[in-house]
Design an enzyme around this catalytic site. Structure first.
Site, mmCIF file in Angstrom:
data_model
loop_
_atom_site.group_PDB
_atom_site.id
_atom_site.type_symbol
_atom_site.label_atom_id
_atom_site.label_comp_id
_atom_site.label_asym_id
_atom_site.label_seq_id
_atom_site.Cartn_x
_atom_site.Cartn_y
_atom_site.Cartn_z
ATOM 1 N N ASP A 179 -41.219 107.262 76.550
ATOM 2 C CA ASP A 179 -39.922 107.628 76.002
ATOM 3 C C ASP A 179 -39.546 109.054 76.387
ATOM 4 O O ASP A 179 -38.450 109.315 76.894
ATOM 5 C CB ASP A 179 -39.930 107.483 74.478
ATOM 6 C CG ASP A 179 -40.210 106.061 74.034
ATOM 7 O OD1 ASP A 179 -40.254 105.164 74.902
ATOM 8 O OD2 ASP A 179 -40.407 105.846 72.826
ATOM 9 N N TYR A 236 -47.678 97.982 66.124
ATOM 10 C CA TYR A 236 -47.820 98.726 67.380
ATOM 11 C C TYR A 236 -49.256 99.236 67.541
ATOM 12 O O TYR A 236 -49.890 99.039 68.584
ATOM 13 C CB TYR A 236 -46.835 99.889 67.374
ATOM 14 C CG TYR A 236 -46.675 100.616 68.686
ATOM 15 C CD1 TYR A 236 -45.537 100.444 69.462
ATOM 16 C CD2 TYR A 236 -47.648 101.490 69.165
ATOM 17 C CE1 TYR A 236 -45.365 101.116 70.666
ATOM 18 C CE2 TYR A 236 -47.493 102.163 70.361
ATOM 19 C CZ TYR A 236 -46.353 101.975 71.101
ATOM 20 O OH TYR A 236 -46.189 102.631 72.287
ATOM 21 N N HIS A 242 -45.433 98.207 77.124
ATOM 22 C CA HIS A 242 -46.714 98.637 76.546
ATOM 23 C C HIS A 242 -47.761 98.951 77.621
ATOM 24 O O HIS A 242 -48.956 98.877 77.363
ATOM 25 C CB HIS A 242 -47.245 97.581 75.565
ATOM 26 C CG HIS A 242 -46.483 97.537 74.273
ATOM 27 N ND1 HIS A 242 -46.944 98.123 73.106
ATOM 28 C CD2 HIS A 242 -45.288 96.996 73.957
ATOM 29 C CE1 HIS A 242 -46.058 97.928 72.139
ATOM 30 N NE2 HIS A 242 -45.041 97.247 72.634
ATOM 31 N N THR A 243 -47.290 99.332 78.811
ATOM 32 C CA THR A 243 -48.225 99.727 79.871
ATOM 33 C C THR A 243 -48.520 101.221 79.862
ATOM 34 O O THR A 243 -49.533 101.651 80.412
ATOM 35 C CB THR A 243 -47.670 99.352 81.255
ATOM 36 O OG1 THR A 243 -46.357 99.903 81.394
ATOM 37 C CG2 THR A 243 -47.613 97.841 81.450
ATOM 38 N N ASP A 244 -47.654 102.021 79.242
ATOM 39 C CA ASP A 244 -47.800 103.476 79.382
ATOM 40 C C ASP A 244 -49.100 103.975 78.771
ATOM 41 O O ASP A 244 -49.828 104.762 79.376
ATOM 42 C CB ASP A 244 -46.590 104.232 78.830
ATOM 43 C CG ASP A 244 -46.278 103.933 77.374
ATOM 44 O OD1 ASP A 244 -46.747 102.898 76.837
ATOM 45 O OD2 ASP A 244 -45.538 104.729 76.763
ATOM 46 N N SER A 289 -34.988 104.520 72.048
ATOM 47 C CA SER A 289 -35.711 105.762 71.783
ATOM 48 C C SER A 289 -34.832 106.922 71.359
ATOM 49 O O SER A 289 -34.780 107.979 71.987
ATOM 50 C CB SER A 289 -36.575 106.174 72.975
ATOM 51 O OG SER A 289 -37.607 107.021 72.515
ATOM 52 N N SER A 290 -34.155 106.705 70.252
ATOM 53 C CA SER A 290 -33.390 107.791 69.640
ATOM 54 C C SER A 290 -34.311 108.929 69.220
ATOM 55 O O SER A 290 -33.916 110.102 69.244
ATOM 56 C CB SER A 290 -32.620 107.262 68.428
ATOM 57 O OG SER A 290 -33.496 106.643 67.492
ATOM 58 N N SER A 291 -35.553 108.608 68.844
ATOM 59 C CA SER A 291 -36.481 109.656 68.399
ATOM 60 C C SER A 291 -36.853 110.575 69.556
ATOM 61 O O SER A 291 -36.850 111.808 69.410
ATOM 62 C CB SER A 291 -37.743 109.040 67.785
ATOM 63 O OG SER A 291 -38.387 108.177 68.699
ATOM 64 N N GLY A 322 -34.703 100.547 69.974
ATOM 65 C CA GLY A 322 -35.454 100.347 71.201
ATOM 66 C C GLY A 322 -34.938 101.147 72.371
ATOM 67 O O GLY A 322 -35.350 100.942 73.509
#
Length: 385
Positions: A170, A220, A33-35, A124-126, A122
């Protein structure tokens, strides 16, 4: 394999495709969660990927196939303004909407794709789907955009079209991955600062809890809002702070009295993660793999206790990692709230480690996990079919 995708496309649509693309999933190694806090992330592209074949067709109705799903899915190019609930084609429509907003034209198309990236886990298939489609359109239509712009298109699909306040990690990792290397990403300048060789003799084992997470419906967005409130409060004492990336642990502790307690905990995780990323790169470069592994354990403890984006299943997997020979570090990876843990394991122990981890987890919970000895792959690409 390209040949399999191209042949499957030809069998289904009765003509050859014009272009082929490939985009991997990603693993977040350190930097949770740094991005979106303009920070640093150490990540990699996976060997697991989405492959796609595409061809232009007349008209305004696009046709999509995703074996083993049955049937042909359609997109009407004149009816894409709003996503449909629980519809995977939203990720394709979102890309099309974002390109249209940029004044970029494209024809209707036929697409067939297959993916080995686990869904909602987790990895990142999306983003793999978004970037495979972006690369396919780039090849099909000759669209010239820098890679960071393609990453931003994918991010906008999730931020604007789907309402998830995610960062660029991602898509960036999927595009910029390098075989057998971790990449150090700076999400203020939006660039890869350096690559760090994956340590020889070690493997990343992915343990999938099979707890599906849907980040759009999770906490999130609340986590991001908490981080932004913390940065704003710290800015009253340190005006130079633009985001949590600018905050050190010492600054955070000094500002603790003026922070909401929950916002403080969220910020403590992010600030600590940024520091762990930079320390991790230093340790890997010095060949100190076991010390690097200790940072993975510390990262998970911070996720569990401060950011509260773990879950009981992930906590159990990381606890077990401490007890099974061959593993020097483990943590949740990705958004959290379910999904996967990653385990840094000696290559010679990897298969036995997977067996023992799955058996111990089943004994403790009665549940079955999926384990993958993950390869580290190259980033997205496209070429004529």
């Amino acid at each position: 394999m390209k040949e399999d995708i191209v042949n499957s496309f030809a069998a289904e649509f009765k003509h050859a495709p014009a272009a082929y693309s490939h985009a991997p999933g990603r693993l977040e190694i350190l930097g949770n969660h740094t991005d979106y806090n303009e920070g640093y992330v150490l990540s990699c592209a996976t060997g697991q990927a989405t492959e796609m074949a595409i061809s232009a067709i007349p008209g305004r109705i696009c046709k999509l196939m995703n074996p083993p799903l049955q049937g042909v899915f359609t997109i009407d190019l004149d009816d894409m303004d709003k996503p449909r609930p629980k519809d995977w084609t939203n990720y394709i429509k979102g890309v099309l909407v974002e390109l249209r907003r940029r004044g970029i034209e494209y024809p209707a198309f036929e697409v067939l794709f297959k993916s080995t990236v686990p869904l909602s886990a987790g990895m990142s298939s999306s983003a793999a789907l978004e970037m495979a489609f972006c690369m396919a359109l780039r090849q099909l239509c000759g669209i010239e955009l820098p890679l960071p712009d393609w990453a931003r298109i994918g991010q906008s699909v999730e931020n604007v079209y789907l309402g998830l306040k995610s960062g660029l990690l991602d898509q960036f990792s999927s595009l910029y991955g390098k075989k057998n290397s971790f990449i150090l990403c700076d999400f203020r300048s939006v660039e890869v600062l350096k690559t760090v060789a994956m340590p020889a003799g070690w493997k990343i084992v992915v343990a999938n809890t099979m707890v599906k997470h849907n980040l759009v419906e999770s906490d999130y967005n609340l986590r991001r809002e908490s981080c932004e409130r913390a940065a704003k409060a710290i800015r009253t004492k340190y005006p130079e702070v633009k985001a949590l990336r600018d905050v050190t642990s010492a600054m955070l502790e000094e500002c603790k009295p003026i922070l909401d307690h929950t916002d403080y905990l969220r910020a403590k995780h992010v600030v600590g993660e940024n520091e762990r990323v930079m320390k991790g790169v230093e340790l890997l470069s010095a060949g100190k793999v076991e010390e690097f592994g200790a940072l993975l354990f510390a990262s998970h403890e911070s996720s569990r206790d401060c950011f509260e984006n773990s879950c009981p299943e992930l906590d159990i997997l990381v606890e077990l990692a401490h007890t099974i020979p061959g593993c020097v570090g483990a943590r949740l990876s990705g958004g959290g709230f379910g999904g996967i843990s990653i385990h840094l394991v000696r290559e010679n122990d990897a298969e036995e480690y997977c067996r023992r981890l799955a058996a111990a987890y089943k004994l403790k919970t009665g549940k079955t996990i999926e384990t993958i000895i993950c390869s580290v792959g190259d980033g997205a690409s496209s070429e004529p079919a």
